[in-house]
Design a protein around this motif. Structure first.
Motif: not given
Length: 793
Positions: A358-364, A371-373
């Motif tokens: 989901i992270m790319p969508f959430f960032n946009s 990013a996940i550390p």
């Protein structure tokens, strides 16, 4: 013993596969939301902490009395920094002047790039704790120098050593690269500072600054400072409050300026001001989504509690046998907690996978670069603690409930859960859907507010309108450029302007008109432009006429908007005289109010006048019969003909206007995302409870089938309780959502109404989703073969 608990817990997970899948899925989604929001909140609250002196850095700002109200601004007179250093220097370590950060053309050989940078005093390197990778941190002390971020240095020089190389800036000055610094992170207020030029170079390029007759009367620079160690920022802020008032000219004292220090730790989260008072800002969104994250995780925990207690009769004999052979209640509690914690740990693993997807969508959507550390031990420690805490929270009620069974009654078969045993489950289902419906209502109202702003009349024609920065060379050839662009067919009309159509870059005071109170301080957007400005943007003349080259007197003429006419109380304004700094200007026209600034605030009183000096922007209306790419290519080729050293970058008015809704759109998109996940988690719980009810009442349903019950009657049997619970959730959610959304809307001057249909749509949607979720199991149970249902073991 502990190993035995885990083995038993693992076996029970596999024993009830459907229940385990629902629990793990719900917890995984809930934990993924919690992790995403936690990363987002951390990114927000850690804003600007990249700078080592973060807690001592301040921006010098001022409140001024304009049009009867205090307004807050970041810009200052250029002499303020020196006055603060001279008079209050013992309270500061650094006081630094800076230009505004904007695009500049950088040329090296045949490379031409456009990057954002500022002119600043050399101490900024230490104040902002820039990490110098090459060259000297004192490089800005040379007037013709420049320091570059690592990415810009690579873009210009590639693998060459940039130190000592010469770069031409804005086709004006040749400067030497004296240092390269590490790119600033995305969560700092200076993230777009990709290079820095010396402040002295700025002064040398703009000789008018030192020649100003009233240097305290013009605000056009920014002032940053680092407060000295062991000096209280609030106390120092009170000391400097009259630094401008003491120096300003007598006629400007009516603005009653109050200078103050705004700490860096508040720049990002507390950026909003109203009548001289800090009213918060993004901190409200941080609290909002932090609470949403907690509630979504709570929804998943509720599912676990519901399904665990619903299956209490199946676990009752197990508890009875365990107690009979010597297990005490403490051991049983630990056993059930072990099951819930194991479930939560497995869910955490899946939640990390979900977050990765989901992270790319959430960032946009969130406009972040998170990013996940993966390599941060603290992240994993917090993640494990979250899993354990979630497991304990989800398992506390089932553990205490299941461990309380009396073995004698259970093993005799006389144990009954009681008529009120399902009450806690019903309460939890109501809580789940209340949260979900509140999120649905909130999301709809956010989008209603966005739509209200987008539907306001803008007063000009935005389509095909572009702007481009002016250089001195292009200004000198303005007439030739305009003629060639129009003759090419790519452009319908073109003008110069001091501000874009979607913003105010310049305001002025010093206005006087018949009937004005001489003690009333005013400040209006006062845009300088060339004659064709109105034709270019397509503004709407309501009275009088537009500027025209045929009237020489238009050089001392004003066009007002409707708000200005109303504010000044002018009747029949055409021909009336307005004095600006004691010089008379006559009104030749009135235009319809144009939506230039916030779409949620009233249009400010504004004026336009003719200027022959170089302005900030070219405004162009592209030919609507040409494709955008074709028109831009032609426009760029003509600009390059007159100024080949300046890069071409077109700004589209419709894109700039759309940016005004970014914050509300971001809130709306994230709210939609979280609302969908909340409903999904709630439906998972309903699906599990309906499955269990159908399984628990399988013989009853079989008998009803044999006796001729219809599918509809069996569907009603299994569905009616859930429908009633969701209806109750709606009754609770509507006043809660109404209260909080009404409070949220109060920060807007133009705000949407909270219509009845919003609640009806949200409640109806929740009921439809519930019916779809419940109906699958209900219909499946109704269609089951009664022979199999009534077969004895």
């Amino acid at each position: 013993m502990f190993t035995n608990y885990l083995k038993t817990a693992w076996r029970n997970l596999f024993k009830s596969k459907v229940s385990s899948i629902i629990n793990i899925s719900g917890l995984a989604v809930g934990m993924a939301v919690a992790i995403l929001i936690a990363l987002w909140v951390y990114d927000e609250v850690s804003y600007d902490t990249y700078h080592k002196n973060y807690d001592r850095i301040v921006q010098v700002m001022q409140h001024q009395l304009f049009n009867g109200k205090y307004e807050t601004q970041m810009s200052n007179p250029y002499v303020m920094a020196e006055e603060i250093r001279r008079t209050y220097g013992n309270g500061f370590k650094y006081v630094i002047q800076s230009s505004w950060n904007y695009d500049h053309g950088l040329v090296y050989g045949d490379k031409i790039i456009l990057q954002a940078g500022s002119f600043m005093e050399p101490e900024m390197v230490d104040m902002l704790s820039l990490k110098i990778l090459a060259g000297s941190k004192d490089g800005l002390r040379e007037m013709n120098s420049i320091i570059l971020s690592q990415s810009v240095a690579t873009a210009i020089f590639g693998k060459e050593d940039p130190i000592g190389k010469m770069v031409r800036v804005d086709n004006k000055s040749n400067v030497k690269v004296t240092a390269v610094y590490e790119d600033l992170p995305d969560n700092t207020s200076f993230r777009q500072l990709t290079f820095v030029l010396p402040w002295q170079l700025y002064l040398s390029q703009n000789q008018w600054i030192k020649q100003m007759e009233t240097p305290w009367g013009s605000n056009f620079t920014q002032t940053y400072a680092q407060v000295a160690d062991n000096v209280d920022i609030e106390t120092l802020s009170k000391r400097i409050r009259d630094v401008k008032l003491n120096k300003t000219a007598a006629e400007d004292k009516q603005y009653k300026p109050i200078v103050f220090l705004h700490p860096m730790r508040k720049w990002h989260l507390y950026e909003q001001w109203k009548e001289g008072i800090n009213t918060g800002g993004r901190i409200e969104t941080v609290w909002l989504f932090g609470i949403i994250g907690i509630f979504v995780l709570l929804l998943a925990c509720i599912n676990f509690m519901n399904l665990s207690t619903a299956r209490s009769e199946k676990r009752a004999k197990e508890v009875g046998v365990r107690k009979t052979i010597g297990s005490n209640r403490k051991q049983l509690v630990v056993q059930f907690f072990s099951e819930s914690v194991l479930t939560a740990v497995i869910a955490f693993v899946f939640s990390i996978l979900l977050v990765s997807l989901i992270m790319p969508f959430f960032n946009s959507v969130a406009d972040k670069k998170m990013a996940i550390p993966w390599l941060n031990p603290l992240f994993w420690l917090i993640g494990i603690c979250l899993s354990i805490l979630t497991g304990l929270l989800a398992g506390v009620y089932p553990a205490l409930f299941l461990s309380s069974f009396q073995p004698v009654k259970v093993l005799k078969g006389t144990y009954r859960v009681g008529r009120f045993a399902s009450l806690p489950r019903k309460v939890l289902v109501v809580a789940q859907f209340t949260i979900s419906i509140v999120l649905i209502i909130g999301t709809i109202i956010v989008y209603k507010q966005i739509n209200l702003g987008m539907q306001r009349p803008i007063g000009y024609v935005r389509d095909g309108l572009i702007s481009h920065d002016i250089s001195e060379v292009k200004h000198k050839h303005f007439e030739a450029l305009r003629s060639e662009l129009k003759n090419s067919g790519a452009v319908v009309e073109m003008a110069e302007s001091g501000s874009p159509t979607t913003g105010v870059w310049n305001t002025n005071g010093g206005f006087d008109w018949e009937g004005k109170d001489p003690n009333f301080a005013v400040d209006f957007p006062n845009n300088a432009n060339t004659w064709e400005y109105g034709k270019t943007i397509g503004w709407k003349i309501k009275q009088g006429r537009d500027f025209s080259r045929e009237f020489a007197s238009d050089s001392t003429a004003f066009i007002l908007n409707e708000s200005a006419v109303a504010f000044m109380g002018l009747k029949d304004p055409i021909g009336k005289i307005i004095h600006w700094n004691k010089k008379p200007y006559h009104i030749i026209g009135v235009v319809e109010d144009m939506l230039v600034q916030s779409p949620y605030k009233p249009v400010r009183a504004a004026l336009w006048h003719i200027s022959t000096d170089p302005e900030n922007l070219f405004i162009m209306k592209m030919n609507p019969t040409w494709s955008v790419n074709r028109a831009l290519a032609k426009i760029e080729s003509i600009f390059k003909k007159y100024d080949p050293a300046s890069p071409f970058k077109a700004q589209f008015a419709d894109e700039q206007f759309a940016e005004k809704f970014d914050n509300e759109k971001r809130i709306g998109q994230l709210s939609t995302f979280f609302a969908i996940l909340a409903v999904f988690i709630s439906c998972l719980g309903l699906f599990g409870l309906t499955s269990f009810m159908a399984e628990q009442r399988v013989k009853e349903i079989g008998i009803r089938n044999v006796l001729g019950a219809s599918m509809m009657s069996i569907w009603q049997l299994l569905s009616k309780d859930f429908i009633l619970l969701v209806c109750l959730s709606c009754l609770i959610a509507i006043p809660i959502a109404s209260y909080y959304m009404h409070t949220w809307l109060q920060k807007y001057d133009f705000r949407t109404d909270i219509s009845w249909w919003v609640f009806a749509l949200s409640a109806g949607g929740a009921l439809v989703i519930t019916l779809i979720t419940v109906s699958f199991q209900a219909i499946k149970a109704a269609l089951a073969n009664p022979v199999k249902s009534l077969r004895t073991e």
